[in-house]
Design an enzyme around this catalytic site. Structure first.
Site, PDB file in Angstrom:
ATOM      1  N   ASP A  60       0.922  -1.189   0.085  1.00 37.87           N
ATOM      2  CA  ASP A  60       0.139  -0.101  -0.117  1.00 37.87           C
ATOM      3  C   ASP A  60       0.913   1.267  -0.129  1.00 37.87           C
ATOM      4  OD1 ASP A  60      -1.880   2.037   0.785  1.00 37.87           O
ATOM      5  OD2 ASP A  60      -2.946   0.923   2.032  1.00 37.87           O
ATOM      6  N   ASN A  87       2.378   7.709 -10.059  1.00 37.26           N
ATOM      7  CA  ASN A  87       1.260   7.291 -10.928  1.00 37.26           C
ATOM      8  C   ASN A  87       0.245   6.509  -9.975  1.00 37.26           C
ATOM      9  OD1 ASN A  87      -0.217   6.226 -13.445  1.00 37.26           O
ATOM     10  ND2 ASN A  87       0.175   4.259 -12.319  1.00 37.26           N
ATOM     11  N   TYR A 151     -11.843  12.401  -6.165  1.00 38.42           N
ATOM     12  CA  TYR A 151     -10.830  12.352  -7.149  1.00 38.42           C
ATOM     13  C   TYR A 151     -10.408  13.692  -7.413  1.00 38.42           C
ATOM     14  CZ  TYR A 151      -8.301  10.582 -11.458  1.00 38.42           C
ATOM     15  OH  TYR A 151      -7.312  10.357 -12.106  1.00 38.42           O
ATOM     16  N   THR A 187      -7.750   1.927 -19.350  1.00 42.10           N
ATOM     17  CA  THR A 187      -6.984   1.015 -18.433  1.00 42.10           C
ATOM     18  C   THR A 187      -7.768  -0.064 -18.206  1.00 42.10           C
ATOM     19  OG1 THR A 187      -7.614   2.305 -16.462  1.00 42.10           O
ATOM     20  CG2 THR A 187      -5.647   2.935 -17.545  1.00 42.10           C
TER      21      THR A 187
END
Length: 264
Positions: A60, A87, A151, A187
């Site tokens: 993590d 990333n 986000y 993705t």
């Protein structure tokens, strides 16, 4: 070989954009630290690259010791550290009604605070190498979609951090910090996320042109190709810059109300 002999940490590189960046970096002559949560996928990426060019660390990104462990993984395996690609990210849908403080904290921990902590841990080695940091943001950093509140907040904060550190670290440490903001990318995570929201498995073949003028959305390899420029010496002294990688001008764009589906 635009990245010959450089050693690069790429977080979140067991799948998706991170994996594509790691593979492209190796093609350009670099050695990489692969990182992520998925043991099996990570082992597959490391095997594809080869033990002489890749080392793997699973865990993590928000763990207290992860920044130091990633830095030490690069030094132990390859003896130096030239660049960090931040990333790893938590991509989750939320709005004002579903985003409580604990939820927002978790998203910020992964998407903003973890990159900051890794930069701090890696800084002495990046400074010694006159290296660089590349943060992977999102066009949602500019305001974001209504259902991507947490986000978008986290990516907006990352963008401000990039501009701030891109100035101060370049002046004081000789370390460049830049960011690319991808648009919509196909993705594995995005394919799964859209299906979980009720879209069919082949949803990405039917994206309206208002969202994808090219008739398709971006591929991870296309983001990786752009990343190489910022990691390579050819980008010279450029620092503190944020570049959007999308199919259309994101700011000031007003899609028609009837876009005939998709987002979700």
């Amino acid at each position: 070989m635009r990245l010959q002999d450089k050693v690069i940490i790429v977080t979140g590189s067991t799948t998706g954009i991170g994996k594509a960046i790691a593979l492209r970096c190796v093609e350009e002559g670099a050695r990489v630290v692969i990182h992520g949560l998925e043991q099996e996928e990570g082992e597959a990426v490391a095997k594809e690259i080869g033990a002489d060019k890749a080392t793997l660390l699973i865990g993590d990104i928000t763990m207290e010791d992860m920044p130091q462990r990633l830095t030490e993984a690069a030094l132990t395996a390859f003896g130096r550290l030239d660049a960090v690609v931040n990333n790893a990210a938590l991509v989750v849908s939320s709005n004002i009604h579903t985003t409580d403080k604990d939820f927002l904290r978790r998203v910020l921990e992964v998407n903003t605070l973890a990159p900051y902590a890794l930069i701090r841990a890696a800084l002495p080695h990046l400074s010694a190498a006159h290296g660089c940091v590349l943060n992977i943001g999102s066009v949602n950093a500019w305001s974001g979609e209504p259902n991507l509140l947490a986000y978008s907040i986290s990516k907006g904060a990352l963008m401000t951090m990039t501009r701030n550190l891109g100035d101060s670290l370049h002046r004081e440490e000789g370390v460049r910090v830049n960011q690319i903001n991808p648009g919509w990318v196909l993705t594995e995570t995005e394919m799964k996320r859209k299906q979980e929201h009720g879209l069919p498995p082949d949803w990405y073949t039917k994206v309206p042109k208002v969202y994808a003028p090219a008739g398709r959305i971006l591929m991870p390899a296309e983001i990786a190709a752009a990343a190489v420029y910022w990691l390579a010496d050819e980008s010279g002294p450029v620092s503190g810059q944020v570049t959007d990688l999308a199919q259309h001008p994101f700011l000031g764009r007003n899609p028609p109300k009837d876009t005939t589906t998709i987002p979700v």
